[in-house]
Design an enzyme around this catalytic site. Structure first.
Site, PDB file in Angstrom:
ATOM      1  N   ASP A 215       0.759  -1.271  -0.174  1.00 44.24           N
ATOM      2  CA  ASP A 215       0.128   0.094  -0.030  1.00 44.24           C
ATOM      3  C   ASP A 215       0.812   1.316  -0.007  1.00 44.24           C
ATOM      4  O   ASP A 215       0.249   2.321   0.625  1.00 44.24           O
ATOM      5  CB  ASP A 215      -0.890  -0.124   1.113  1.00 44.24           C
ATOM      6  CG  ASP A 215      -2.075  -1.047   0.921  1.00 44.24           C
ATOM      7  OD1 ASP A 215      -2.163  -1.504   0.138  1.00 44.24           O
ATOM      8  OD2 ASP A 215      -2.563  -1.492   2.040  1.00 44.24           O
TER       9      ASP A 215
ATOM     10  N   HIS B 181      23.682 -15.470   6.805  1.00 46.74           N
ATOM     11  CA  HIS B 181      23.438 -14.889   5.589  1.00 46.74           C
ATOM     12  C   HIS B 181      23.130 -13.435   5.674  1.00 46.74           C
ATOM     13  O   HIS B 181      22.982 -12.696   4.550  1.00 46.74           O
ATOM     14  CB  HIS B 181      22.062 -15.668   5.017  1.00 46.74           C
ATOM     15  CG  HIS B 181      21.770 -15.254   3.766  1.00 46.74           C
ATOM     16  ND1 HIS B 181      20.835 -14.421   3.164  1.00 46.74           N
ATOM     17  CD2 HIS B 181      22.538 -15.470   2.503  1.00 46.74           C
ATOM     18  CE1 HIS B 181      20.814 -14.270   1.855  1.00 46.74           C
ATOM     19  NE2 HIS B 181      21.843 -15.278   1.483  1.00 46.74           N
TER      20      HIS B 181
END
Length: 485
Positions: free
Chosen positions: A232, A403
């Site tokens: 949005d 990661h």
């Protein structure tokens, strides 16, 4: 002339022909010297096989494809960039009491090189666990009213991938506009068919560059490594997590997956939205999206964090994220904290890290304890030792797979995003990072780093010296190929 003589002559001719072909192949395309010599080594040492590898990995982007990406207009951003440059020159954008000189210089760097607007008054939450990331993301997606824009390097056809897809399908059925960009190579096993129902319900899904930049086009480089979600035009997600079960610790190979992601609310969503639309319009020019007010709603103050969204990739010779890293490191006076799964710095970054460490700045780098790519991990080990010899502290994270792609300097400025500390992220992949000018968030990231140190081993030169000769050879050999890994 005997049979052996004919064989020797034939081998010599093949060697000469291969050498000439290798030289012509490598030097006909403009690239960095290190990458040029690395490819020459591969083509000479691996006749035929080397050329097959080059077809898949070595070919550069065609000029017309780069031009198409460069000409994508930043929707709703261009005039704001111009205004902010004027405000910076007049010292209105960043009053001295709001930001340090280093932050001011960083903001100007990204305005000039990437047209990256400075967004203020954003609310930011740091997420370091996959379960939490998808819990928050799914909750925000369920509450979406107008549109959901998704861009991931990896969108796997597995349990969490299907849960996410079904949620997107339900939102599309409700009339919410859903657009998805995924990378065909990073999302191995996920095909166009996976998104058929979503498209029947009114959503859209495309692999990056569509059919023009797929596996069948003999090119494995230049991947869309970005991870973005915009909901949005108000809520955004950016960082290191992709969509797949392994990112929730469900893979026996990796175990617990330690990553860093941001949930942001505020005007920064406008910059993320612009990035998504540039990638969408380059990927699907026949369904180009133009400016609409609902995509860039007016957002009132949500928090206290100032952010720039910075992109880099092979569409531009300027390595903008790397320049930001170097600027941060060069201006550090107390400490530099880095988490990266791949540590393959080029000479400029290697020198910046070493200079900071030699100057008394505490430079600490955390890498994984296990590989996900063998060659890359061996090169990471080589550079870890090289930096260790230059006063840099190296930590090996043992609690699963690390990661996270973060950089924190002096508790004042931080970067979180998709870019690793390696050649591929700086030159070959399309990346996006959030640069945060916020002491509280930077301190939070420092605390997270220090907590991860409790699950890590501080490496020493003795650890590397104790390695086998075979392992050392693999590290040295991988280092030679590091510019093309």
């Amino acid at each position: 002339m005997g049979k052996l003589s004919y064989v020797n002559l034939a081998l010599q001719l093949i060697f000469v022909a291969n050498l000439v072909a290798a030289v012509i192949t490598v030097f006909k395309e403009k690239r960095e010297i290190a990458a040029t010599w690395a490819w020459l080594l591969v083509l000479v040492l691996l006749p035929i096989i080397g050329f097959i590898l080059y077809l898949f990995v070595g070919k550069k982007l065609p000029r017309n494809q780069i031009y198409d990406i460069r000409t994508q207009q930043q929707m709703g951003i261009d005039q704001l960039v111009k205004l902010q440059k004027e405000q910076w020159n007049e010292k209105e954008l960043l009053p001295a009491d709001e930001m340090s000189d280093t932050a001011r210089e960083m903001v100007h760097l990204f305005l000039e090189t990437d047209s990256a607007i400075l967004t203020k008054h954003n609310h930011v939450e740091i997420i370091i666990d996959g379960q939490e990331k998808f819990r928050r993301l799914f909750a925000d997606v369920k509450n979406a009213k107008d549109h959901i824009h998704v861009e991931y390097y990896t969108f796997y056809n597995d349990k969490i991938g299907n849960e996410f897809l079904h949620l997107l399908e339900e939102k599309a059925r409700q009339g919410v506009k859903v657009r998805v960009i995924y990378d065909s190579f990073g999302s191995r096993g996920t095909t166009k068919r996976f998104f058929e129902r979503l498209e029947k319900l009114g959503g859209e899904a495309e692999s990056f560059f569509g059919g023009h930049h797929s596996f069948s086009n003999f090119r494995l480089n230049y991947r869309d490594h970005r991870k973005l979600v915009i909901i949005d035009g108000q809520i955004g997600y950016i960082g290191g997590f992709n969509v797949g079960d392994q990112y929730l610790g469900r893979s026996p190979k990796f175990g617990y997956w330690r990553d860093t992601h941001l949930r942001v609310v505020g005007n920064v969503a406008e910059a993320m939205q612009s990035r998504f639309f540039m990638d969408w319009n380059a990927t699907v020019p026949q369904r180009r999206v133009d400016y609409q007010e609902n995509y860039f709603p007016l957002i009132h103050r949500q928090g206290n964090t100032s952010i720039q969204i910075v992109s880099s990739g092979p569409d531009n010779e300027v390595q903008k994220i790397k320049l930001g890293y170097i600027k941060m490191i060069n201006n550090a006076t107390e400490y530099v904290l880095i988490q990266t799964p791949y540590l393959i710095p080029d000479d400029s970054l290697l020198e910046a890290l070493s200079l900071a460490a030699f100057s008394g700045v505490k430079v600490k780098i955390m890498i994984p304890a296990k590989p996900d790519h063998a060659f890359v991990y061996r090169a990471t080990q080589y550079y870890a030792k090289a930096l260790l010899e230059n006063n840099v502290e190296i930590y090996r994270y043992n609690n699963g797979f690390l990661h996270s792609k973060t950089l924190v300097v002096d508790g004042k400025i931080a970067s979180v995003g998709s870019a690793n500390m390696d050649y591929r992220s700086f030159k070959l992949n399309f990346e996006v990072n959030a640069f945060l000018y916020d002491q509280e968030l930077s301190t939070q990231l420092r605390t997270i780093f220090e907590n991860d140190m409790l699950h890590s081993t501080k490496l020493t030169i003795a650890d590397f010296n104790a390695q086998s000769y075979w392992l050392k050879f693999k590290q040295y050999f991988s280092r030679l190929l590091s510019p093309i890994l």
